[in-house]
Design a protein around this motif. Sequence first.
Motif, PDB file in Angstrom:
ATOM      1  N   ILE A   9       0.829  -1.205   0.000  1.00 46.16           N
ATOM      2  CA  ILE A   9       0.000   0.000   0.000  1.00 46.16           C
ATOM      3  C   ILE A   9       0.869   1.263   0.000  1.00 46.16           C
ATOM      4  O   ILE A   9       0.474   2.296  -0.539  1.00 46.16           O
ATOM      5  N   THR A  10       2.052   1.174   0.571  1.00 39.58           N
ATOM      6  CA  THR A  10       2.916   2.343   0.722  1.00 39.58           C
ATOM      7  C   THR A  10       3.167   3.063  -0.602  1.00 39.58           C
ATOM      8  O   THR A  10       3.008   4.295  -0.663  1.00 39.58           O
ATOM      9  N   PRO A  11       3.537   2.364  -1.681  1.00 44.09           N
ATOM     10  CA  PRO A  11       3.775   3.085  -2.944  1.00 44.09           C
ATOM     11  C   PRO A  11       2.530   3.771  -3.507  1.00 44.09           C
ATOM     12  O   PRO A  11       2.641   4.792  -4.186  1.00 44.09           O
ATOM     13  N   ILE A  12       1.360   3.229  -3.213  1.00 47.82           N
ATOM     14  CA  ILE A  12       0.126   3.892  -3.656  1.00 47.82           C
ATOM     15  C   ILE A  12       0.012   5.250  -2.970  1.00 47.82           C
ATOM     16  O   ILE A  12      -0.344   6.251  -3.594  1.00 47.82           O
ATOM     17  N   GLY A  13       0.331   5.279  -1.677  1.00 52.55           N
ATOM     18  CA  GLY A  13       0.343   6.555  -0.964  1.00 52.55           C
ATOM     19  C   GLY A  13       1.352   7.514  -1.565  1.00 52.55           C
ATOM     20  O   GLY A  13       1.087   8.716  -1.694  1.00 52.55           O
TER      21      GLY A  13
END
Length: 128
Positions: free
Chosen positions: A106-110
Amino acid sequence: MHKSFLVWAALLGALAVVLGAFGAHKLKELVPPETVSTFQTGVTYQFYHVFALLAVGILYAHIPAPQLVWAGRFFLFGILLFSGSLYVLTLLKATETVGLRGIGAITPIGGLLFIAGWVSLLLGILKK
């Protein structure tokens, strides 16, 4: 709309101070140094984007462009997904919880939302 971004910036700024203090004083007793570093990255990016939200809220009062509304939304959801996922990963490491390690995806989506926020901010400013 600009007032809500200012309110969110104030709340998330206060939370960043609390989390930063926790990370600096207590967290290193609970997790290895590389996990403290991950947590600190979340706090740092939260702070950066709190200031971005402040800028959006202030600018929107003078340039009420829809791109600025989107910039604020992107920054808010970016903080939630980017910093939030790093906080959750730290919690999982501290509690030795298994099975949810995929949350790091999820981090790269943020991060992409942060980029979209900065681009939207630029477009909102240039539109005027």
